[in-house]
Design an enzyme around this catalytic site. Structure first.
Site, PDB file in Angstrom:
ATOM      1  N   TYR A  75     -13.002  98.955  18.367  1.00 37.91           N
ATOM      2  CA  TYR A  75     -12.633  99.092  19.589  1.00 37.91           C
ATOM      3  C   TYR A  75     -13.673  98.975  20.557  1.00 37.91           C
ATOM      4  CZ  TYR A  75      -7.776  99.998  18.495  1.00 37.91           C
ATOM      5  OH  TYR A  75      -6.675  99.777  18.082  1.00 37.91           O
ATOM      6  N   ARG A  78     -14.036  95.291  21.329  1.00 33.92           N
ATOM      7  CA  ARG A  78     -13.046  94.860  22.366  1.00 33.92           C
ATOM      8  C   ARG A  78     -13.246  95.303  23.542  1.00 33.92           C
ATOM      9  NH1 ARG A  78      -7.864  96.306  19.905  1.00 33.92           N
ATOM     10  NH2 ARG A  78      -6.884  95.409  21.719  1.00 33.92           N
ATOM     11  N   HIS A 129       0.801 100.269  25.968  1.00 36.07           N
ATOM     12  CA  HIS A 129       0.207 100.798  24.893  1.00 36.07           C
ATOM     13  C   HIS A 129      -1.229 101.350  25.304  1.00 36.07           C
ATOM     14  CE1 HIS A 129       2.571  97.837  22.314  1.00 36.07           C
ATOM     15  NE2 HIS A 129       3.063  98.934  22.417  1.00 36.07           N
ATOM     16  N   CYS A 140      -7.403 117.950  20.831  1.00 34.55           N
ATOM     17  CA  CYS A 140      -6.980 118.680  22.031  1.00 34.55           C
ATOM     18  C   CYS A 140      -6.582 117.793  23.279  1.00 34.55           C
ATOM     19  CB  CYS A 140      -8.085 119.595  22.537  1.00 34.55           C
ATOM     20  SG  CYS A 140      -9.481 118.890  23.419  1.00 34.55           S
ATOM     21  N   CYS A 190     -15.425 115.295  21.497  1.00 41.18           N
ATOM     22  CA  CYS A 190     -14.807 115.840  22.527  1.00 41.18           C
ATOM     23  C   CYS A 190     -15.766 117.009  23.464  1.00 41.18           C
ATOM     24  CB  CYS A 190     -13.519 116.642  22.186  1.00 41.18           C
ATOM     25  SG  CYS A 190     -12.511 117.442  23.556  1.00 41.18           S
ATOM     26  N   CYS A 193     -13.430 120.617  23.208  1.00 44.81           N
ATOM     27  CA  CYS A 193     -13.431 121.496  22.072  1.00 44.81           C
ATOM     28  C   CYS A 193     -14.438 121.045  21.204  1.00 44.81           C
ATOM     29  CB  CYS A 193     -11.903 121.145  21.258  1.00 44.81           C
ATOM     30  SG  CYS A 193     -12.257 119.432  20.285  1.00 44.81           S
TER      31      CYS A 193
HETATM   32  C1  BJW Z   1       0.319  82.789  23.904  1.00 45.19           C
HETATM   33  C2  BJW Z   1      -0.950  81.935  24.137  1.00 45.19           C
HETATM   34  C3  BJW Z   1      -1.226  81.507  25.352  1.00 45.19           C
HETATM   35  C4  BJW Z   1      -1.017  82.841  22.156  1.00 45.19           C
HETATM   36  N1  BJW Z   1      -0.271  81.433  26.243  1.00 45.19           N
HETATM   37  N2  BJW Z   1       1.298  82.732  24.796  1.00 45.19           N
HETATM   38  C5  BJW Z   1      12.543  99.870  15.757  1.00 45.19           C
HETATM   39  C6  BJW Z   1      12.648  99.217  14.696  1.00 45.19           C
HETATM   40  C7  BJW Z   1      11.604  98.750  13.618  1.00 45.19           C
HETATM   41  C8  BJW Z   1      10.280  99.609  13.901  1.00 45.19           C
HETATM   42  C9  BJW Z   1       9.948 100.372  15.088  1.00 45.19           C
HETATM   43  C10 BJW Z   1      11.385 100.513  15.972  1.00 45.19           C
HETATM   44  N3  BJW Z   1      10.756 101.281  16.881  1.00 45.19           N
HETATM   45  C11 BJW Z   1       9.560 101.814  16.582  1.00 45.19           C
HETATM   46  C12 BJW Z   1       9.168 101.159  15.465  1.00 45.19           C
HETATM   47  C13 BJW Z   1       7.895 101.340  14.697  1.00 45.19           C
HETATM   48  C14 BJW Z   1       6.765 100.504  15.475  1.00 45.19           C
HETATM   49  C15 BJW Z   1       7.152  99.176  15.369  1.00 45.19           C
HETATM   50  O1  BJW Z   1       7.390  98.447  16.292  1.00 45.19           O
HETATM   51  N4  BJW Z   1       6.854  98.473  14.029  1.00 45.19           N
HETATM   52  C16 BJW Z   1       7.088  96.926  14.087  1.00 45.19           C
HETATM   53  C17 BJW Z   1       5.876  96.347  13.255  1.00 45.19           C
HETATM   54  C18 BJW Z   1       8.594  96.604  13.640  1.00 45.19           C
HETATM   55  N5  BJW Z   1       6.465 100.793  16.712  1.00 45.19           N
HETATM   56  C19 BJW Z   1       5.616 101.946  17.029  1.00 45.19           C
HETATM   57  O2  BJW Z   1       5.264 102.734  15.982  1.00 45.19           O
HETATM   58  C20 BJW Z   1       5.286 102.467  18.514  1.00 45.19           C
HETATM   59  N6  BJW Z   1       5.655 103.760  18.463  1.00 45.19           N
HETATM   60  C21 BJW Z   1       7.164 104.251  18.715  1.00 45.19           C
HETATM   61  O3  BJW Z   1       7.866 103.536  18.667  1.00 45.19           O
HETATM   62  O4  BJW Z   1       7.013 105.653  18.619  1.00 45.19           O
HETATM   63  C22 BJW Z   1       8.402 106.127  18.087  1.00 45.19           C
HETATM   64  C23 BJW Z   1       8.826 105.830  16.748  1.00 45.19           C
HETATM   65  C24 BJW Z   1       7.904 105.684  15.740  1.00 45.19           C
HETATM   66  C25 BJW Z   1       8.088 105.204  14.406  1.00 45.19           C
HETATM   67  C26 BJW Z   1       9.206 104.943  14.034  1.00 45.19           C
HETATM   68  C27 BJW Z   1      10.179 104.844  15.001  1.00 45.19           C
HETATM   69  C28 BJW Z   1       9.974 105.362  16.513  1.00 45.19           C
HETATM   70  C29 BJW Z   1       4.102 102.246  18.836  1.00 45.19           C
HETATM   71  C30 BJW Z   1       3.540 100.770  18.833  1.00 45.19           C
HETATM   72  C31 BJW Z   1       2.044 100.596  18.919  1.00 45.19           C
HETATM   73  C32 BJW Z   1       1.647  99.142  19.039  1.00 45.19           C
HETATM   74  N7  BJW Z   1       0.447  99.198  18.929  1.00 45.19           N
HETATM   75  C33 BJW Z   1      -0.758  97.789  19.140  1.00 45.19           C
HETATM   76  C34 BJW Z   1      -2.206  98.266  18.985  1.00 45.19           C
HETATM   77  C35 BJW Z   1      -2.406  98.925  20.382  1.00 45.19           C
HETATM   78  C36 BJW Z   1      -3.946  99.101  20.660  1.00 45.19           C
HETATM   79  C37 BJW Z   1      -4.626  97.771  20.474  1.00 45.19           C
HETATM   80  O5  BJW Z   1      -4.642  97.185  21.292  1.00 45.19           O
HETATM   81  O6  BJW Z   1      -5.516  98.002  19.589  1.00 45.19           O
HETATM   82  O7  BJW Z   1      -0.307  97.374  20.169  1.00 45.19           O
HETATM   83  S1  BJW Z   1      -0.250  96.817  17.550  1.00 45.19           S
HETATM   84  C38 BJW Z   1      -0.228  95.606  18.420  1.00 45.19           C
HETATM   85  O8  BJW Z   1       0.860  94.811  18.651  1.00 45.19           O
HETATM   86  C39 BJW Z   1      -0.644  95.752  19.902  1.00 45.19           C
HETATM   87  C40 BJW Z   1      -0.206  94.800  20.877  1.00 45.19           C
HETATM   88  O9  BJW Z   1       0.138  95.452  21.870  1.00 45.19           O
HETATM   89  C41 BJW Z   1       1.276  94.840  19.748  1.00 45.19           C
HETATM   90  C42 BJW Z   1       2.093  93.564  20.247  1.00 45.19           C
HETATM   91  O10 BJW Z   1       1.324  92.310  20.006  1.00 45.19           O
HETATM   92  P1  BJW Z   1       1.481  91.065  20.968  1.00 45.19           P
HETATM   93  O11 BJW Z   1       0.950  91.455  22.312  1.00 45.19           O
HETATM   94  O12 BJW Z   1       2.984  90.467  20.979  1.00 45.19           O
HETATM   95  O13 BJW Z   1       0.725  89.988  20.316  1.00 45.19           O
HETATM   96  P2  BJW Z   1       0.759  89.064  19.167  1.00 45.19           P
HETATM   97  O14 BJW Z   1      -0.776  88.752  18.545  1.00 45.19           O
HETATM   98  O15 BJW Z   1       1.553  89.695  18.099  1.00 45.19           O
HETATM   99  O16 BJW Z   1       1.337  87.760  19.774  1.00 45.19           O
HETATM  100  C43 BJW Z   1       0.806  87.139  20.674  1.00 45.19           C
HETATM  101  C44 BJW Z   1       1.987  86.006  21.075  1.00 45.19           C
HETATM  102  O17 BJW Z   1       1.232  85.382  22.159  1.00 45.19           O
HETATM  103  C45 BJW Z   1       2.514  84.997  19.913  1.00 45.19           C
HETATM  104  O18 BJW Z   1       3.657  84.908  20.372  1.00 45.19           O
HETATM  105  C46 BJW Z   1       1.645  83.556  20.416  1.00 45.19           C
HETATM  106  O19 BJW Z   1       2.256  82.627  20.154  1.00 45.19           O
HETATM  107  C47 BJW Z   1       1.358  84.001  22.048  1.00 45.19           C
HETATM  108  N8  BJW Z   1       0.217  83.230  22.424  1.00 45.19           N
HETATM  109  N9  BJW Z   1      -1.871  82.364  22.859  1.00 45.19           N
HETATM  110  C48 BJW Z   1       1.128  82.128  25.937  1.00 45.19           C
HETATM  111  N10 BJW Z   1      -2.212  81.180  25.697  1.00 45.19           N
HETATM  112 ZN    ZN Z   2     -11.035 118.151  21.979  1.00 49.35          ZN
END
Ligand code: BJW
Ligand code: ZN
Length: 307
Positions: A75, A78, A129, A140, A190, A193
């Site tokens: 991080y 990043r 996110h 905390c 922190c 805490c």
């Molecule tokens: C270009 C380009 C250019 C390249 N021009 N295009 C329902 C069903 C199943 C599972 C779940 C569900 N609901 C929730 C879940 C669980 C889970 C989840 O979604 N799992 C999946 C794997 C299925 N979700 C969660 O846990 C979320 N919490 C939640 O819902 O809580 C309640 C709950 C929990 C558990 C179960 C049920 C409910 C939290 C999700 C947090 C995601 N966190 C991250 C890290 C953030 C911190 C960090 O940055 O380090 O977020 S993971 C990572 O993926 C990051 C991103 O924001 C996220 C999405 O990725 P993104 O942005 O789409 O990037 P890429 O790399 O995947 O794609 C890039 C795209 O760009 C590609 O298509 C390229 O082609 C394109 N591209 N260059 C245009 N120049």
């Molecule tokens: Zn704390």
């Protein structure tokens, strides 16, 4: 698969412009591809590796518990990259669309602060996110909403170094070069805490998104029909973000518009009449697509780094 005739309609910029000019309620769902042209790597596919770790595997509470020093280095690197990067024309175009269309709301999964630095109106932006520049306590309720210290602490200095030899990979990113082990005592703690570690204010897998923000999005979607959803630079692999385009769709009214470097046959096949797909770099396509509403993008407005 869409037939060639409908594929032509799906990719028609004049037809898209016609629909855009009639659209007031517009939602955008953005992902890492939006910031790719700013030099920030995406999560999945090429560029999704950090050293020999899958970036997605480091974005979990379990990874942080197992090795907070490693996850903090990821991080810290990043944060450094995002501070060094600049918003690209797509960030500026979306910010200008927000000023021109009060009925536009942008949901972004990106944590790099580039929307904010492009002066996107904050009441029309939901950072699903969180932010790399928010710090919080692992335990905390302490939070620092905006911290751009780089490096954040001496132990994380390797993540903020410039490359001593640009012909070679940065030593931090080279898996052949061992990482100095970081003890927990060397990481930021922190101030409230005292005992617990600080962590980045981002949302990891399995963690809840901010509930007020989710309620606000739900209310916005429910209020009136949505004319258009722009799905920009996201793999739509992560929920709830991936569900908003279909959630906001009113059949026969809402155009879902995919802007992505790569649109698969499956993606084309899922598109319905009135949807659009534009394959290419978002930093070029988004300003071109929004031009009838926003005019030419002026991209040099950033004055200071701020939240
Ligand atoms: C270009 C380009 C250019 C390249 N021009 N295009 C329902 C069903 C199943 C599972 C779940 C569900 N609901 C929730 C879940 C669980 C889970 C989840 O979604 N799992 C999946 C794997 C299925 N979700 C969660 O846990 C979320 N919490 C939640 O819902 O809580 C309640 C709950 C929990 C558990 C179960 C049920 C409910 C939290 C999700 C947090 C995601 N966190 C991250 C890290 C953030 C911190 C960090 O940055 O380090 O977020 S993971 C990572 O993926 C990051 C991103 O924001 C996220 C999405 O990725 P993104 O942005 O789409 O990037 P890429 O790399 O995947 O794609 C890039 C795209 O760009 C590609 O298509 C390229 O082609 C394109 N591209 N260059 C245009 N120049
Ligand atoms: Zn704390």
């Amino acid at each position: 698969m869409a037939s060639s005739a409908s594929r032509a309609a799906l990719s028609s910029i004049p037809l898209f412009h016609e629909k855009l000019l009639k659209s007031n309620r517009i939602l955008a769902v953005c992902g890492a591809g939006l910031s790719a042209a700013s030099g920030l790597p995406t999560f999945r596919g090429a560029g999704g590796l950090w050293r020999n770790h899958n970036a997605v595997d480091l974005a979990t509470p379990e990874a942080f518990d197992a090795d907070p020093g490693l996850v903090w280095l990821f991080y810290a690197y990043r944060r450094h990259m995002a501070l060094t990067a600049k918003p690209n024309p797509a960030h500026y175009a979306l910010a200008e669309l927000a000023r021109k269309r009060p009925g536009f709301k942008c949901l972004s999964q990106n944590v790099d602060n580039l929307h904010v630095r492009a002066n996107h109106p904050s009441d029309q932006l939901s950072l699903l996110h969180g932010s790399l520049f928010t710090l919080k306590c692992t335990t905390c309720s302490w939070k620092d909403p905006y911290n751009i210290a780089d490096p954040l602490c001496p132990a994380l200095a390797p993540a903020a170094e410039s490359n001593p030899d640009p012909t070679k990979p940065l030593p931090l990113l080279d898996p052949a070069q061992p990482l100095a082990e970081i003890r927990e005592s060397e990481l930021p703690h922190c101030p409230d805490c005292k005992t617990e570690l600080q962590r980045p204010g981002v949302v990891w897998f399995g963690e809840m998104l901010d509930e007020d923000m989710l309620d606000d999005i739900e209310e916005w979607i429910e209020k009136e029909p949505v004319d258009m959803v722009l799905v920009v630079g996201t793999s739509s692999a992560v929920y709830p973000a991936a569900g908003y385009a279909e959630r906001a769709r009113t059949k026969g009214r809402t155009s879902v518009v995919t802007v992505n470097l790569e649109i698969t046959e499956e993606d084309w096949g899922r598109m319905r009449k009135g949807d659009f797909g534009f394959e290419g770099d978002a930093s070029l396509l988004v300003p071109e697509l929004l031009r009838p509403v926003i005019g030419e993008v002026k991209g040099e407005e950033e004055e200071e780094v701020k939240v």
